[in-house]
Structure formats: structure tokens, C-alpha cells
Design an enzyme around this catalytic site. Structure first.
Site, PDB file in Angstrom:
ATOM      1  N   GLY A  35       0.808  -1.212   0.000  1.00  0.00           N
ATOM      2  CA  GLY A  35       0.000   0.000   0.000  1.00  0.00           C
ATOM      3  C   GLY A  35       0.845   1.267   0.000  1.00  0.00           C
ATOM      4  O   GLY A  35       1.980   1.300  -0.466  1.00  0.00           O
ATOM      5  N   GLY A  68       2.463  -4.358  -6.419  1.00  0.00           N
ATOM      6  CA  GLY A  68       1.624  -4.162  -7.600  1.00  0.00           C
ATOM      7  C   GLY A  68       1.965  -2.920  -8.405  1.00  0.00           C
ATOM      8  O   GLY A  68       2.106  -2.993  -9.640  1.00  0.00           O
TER       9      GLY A  68
END
Length: 289
Positions: A35, A68
Site C-alpha cells: 500500500g 503491484g
């Protein structure tokens, strides 16, 4: 705001942390790191400082990381478009090769290096090392996306027992030798379960589990597995929080002591959670017997 503490105040802070240091000394804590805390450079520095500090006071820390955005960025540079189905990245052979470069390569080794610069001893692993993460293809339409079938924790425990911080990228393999991309939360949950970790900390970009997803004031600071199941039934858990809470329940059912869903945007949130009365985020516990 910069605050100046006297030596007496510093000593008082350390004294207040002592019961928590005793509580977690020698215990295994798994941190799912990702995150905003991974993208923001200042937060990244602070997270690594927290991890090194906890390791130096005798806590066995395992870091399971995502990446990601790094993968998406590298794919873009290479002229490859990211495609998602139901929130999962479609991973063809070319994409899995890029994931190997981005996750097991750049992200993993940069975190190992950063921990080293903070005074810690880290070793980078992927789920392919020592058959750590064995998996099978989750759904043919997603390509090389894996569903975990087994965790072999020996490479992790060997490193922990020799004083290292394992840093793990979530790529696994199947019986055919295919490399598979594994969801980071699922991998962290399964690894924590295989290690019978005392605590799994899942860093997110929200305050924790909220009764109203748009109102941080509705944070649920603590709940049991049964409470979480009831919140599912009542429709309070939705969107991206569904798989995270599922992973919390799976982790506890597989032997993890407690799970914390924590706001990784707060500086030193890991230390606040483990070493203070205040805590951070939502604590999920087993049902009281």
C-alpha cells in the site's frame, strides 16, 4: 511538529514499552507490507526502522511484501498493458516474467538493502525458494495466478533461528515448475498460519475495519472471528475489505494468535500497535472459549 523530550521522558517511554517487549520477546510476528507505506519514501524508511528495532529487541519478524504498482510501472515501460478481472491481475507468460523481475528482483532486494542500511540483517526470498509457496492455477481465465496449496516454512524458520529477517515476495510455483503470482494478503495469512505466528499485521491504506467505510470515526478497534462473520452477514464488510477480513479469519483458524488490520499511512504504526497501550487499527482475535 517536532517535539523535544528530556532524558527522563525518553526513559519513561522505554519503561512503558517494557511489558510489551516481554510479551513479544522470541515470538513470531508476520508483517504484510504494501500500500501507501510502500510507495511513500518517508513511510518506507519508518516501516523499515520499526522492523529493525523489533528484531533487535528479540522479536522474530517476517516481512511479506506486495509490489503491484512497481509491477504495473515496469509493464508500462515495457509496453505491456495491465488487465484486471474481479480485481485480480490477468497474468500471461510475459507478465509473470515481468513480475519475477519486479517483485522477486527490484522490490525484494531493495527492501533487503534498506533493512541493512538501518542496521538489520535481512535475507530476501521468493515463494519459489525451498518450495516455500506451493500453488496451483486459480482460474484459467486469470492465467498464471496461483492459489496456495501448501506452505513449507523451513526456509523461514532456518533464517529466523539464525537471527535474520526474512523478506518474502509472493511468487510461488506448481508441480509443473510454472511460476505463479500469489495474492499478497493470502500469502501472508498462509505463511503466518504455517509459522503459528503470534501476530499477523496487515498494512492497508485505511484506518482499519469501519462500520461506515466513509467515516474513519466508525473504526472497530477489536472484534472476534464470530463478530467478523456476523458483520459479513449484516453487509458491513464490502469491497476490498472482504478478502482482507477473509484472510484474517483464515489466519486465526490456522493457528495465528491475533491479526491486526492497520493504517500503514500513520508513521511508526507498527510500534504503536505492538509497544503501546493505544494500539492501531482493528484487532481480530479468536473466539473466547
Amino acid at each position: 511538529m517536532n517535539m523535544v523530550f528530556s532524558n527522563a521522558q525518553r526513559a519513561e517511554v522505554l519503561t512503558q514499552a517494557l511489558p510489551y517487549i516481554q510479551r513479544y520477546y522470541g515470538k513470531v510476528i508476520v508483517v504484510k507490507y504494501g500500500g501507501n507505506a510502500m510507495i511513500n519514501e518517508e513511510l518506507k524508511q519508518q516501516v523499515m526502522e520499526d522492523i529493525v528495532l523489533l528484531s533487535l529487541i528479540g522479536i522474530k519478524i517476517v516481512v511479506v511484501h506486495g509490489g503491484g504498482p512497481e509491477l504495473t510501472g515496469l509493464m508500462k515501460k515495457l509496453g505491456k498493458e495491465s488487465v484486471f478481472v474481479d480485481g485480480l491481475r490477468v497474468t500471461d507468460k510475459e507478465t509473470i516474467d515481468i513480475a519475477l523481475m519486479a517483485l522477486a528482483g527490484k522490490v525484494n532486494k531493495s527492501l533487503v538493502n534498506l533493512i541493512s542500511t538501518k542496521g538489520g540483517n535481512a535475507v530476501g526470498l521468493s515463494g519459489m525458494d525451498g518450495h516455500l509457496i506451493e500453488a496451483q492455477i486459480k482460474d484459467d481465465k486469470l492465467g498464471y495466478v496461483g492459489q496456495i496449496t501448501e506452505i513449507n516454512p523451513k526456509p523461514i524458520t532456518d533464517l529466523l533461528n539464525n537471527g535474520y529477517i526474512p523478506v518474502i515476495s509472493t511468487l510461488g510455483c506448481n508441480n509443473n515448475g510454472d511460476i505463479l503470482n500469489i495474492n499478497g494478503d493470502s500469502a501472508a495469512s498462509a505463511i503466518a498460519g504455517a509459522l503459528h505466528a503470534d501476530r499477523l499485521i496487515m498494512m492497508t491504506d485505511i484506518a482499519g475495519l469501519l462500520r461506515d467505510k466513509d467515516d474513519p470515526r466508525t473504526l472497530i478497534s477489536e472484534l472476534t472471528v464470530s463478530d467478523a462473520v456476523n458483520l459479513f452477514k449484516d453487509g458491513f464488510i464490502s469491497g476490498g475489505m472482504i478478502p482482507k477480513v477473509d484472510c484474517c479469519i483464515e489466519a486465526i483458524n490456522s493457528g495465528v494468535g491475533d491479526v491486526t488490520i492497520m493504517d500503514g499511512r500513520i508513521p511508526h504504526s507498527i510500534l504503536i500497535e505492538l509497544l503501546t497501550d493505544e494500539g492501531a487499527g482493528t484487532l481480530v482475535t479468536a473466539d473466547k472459549k
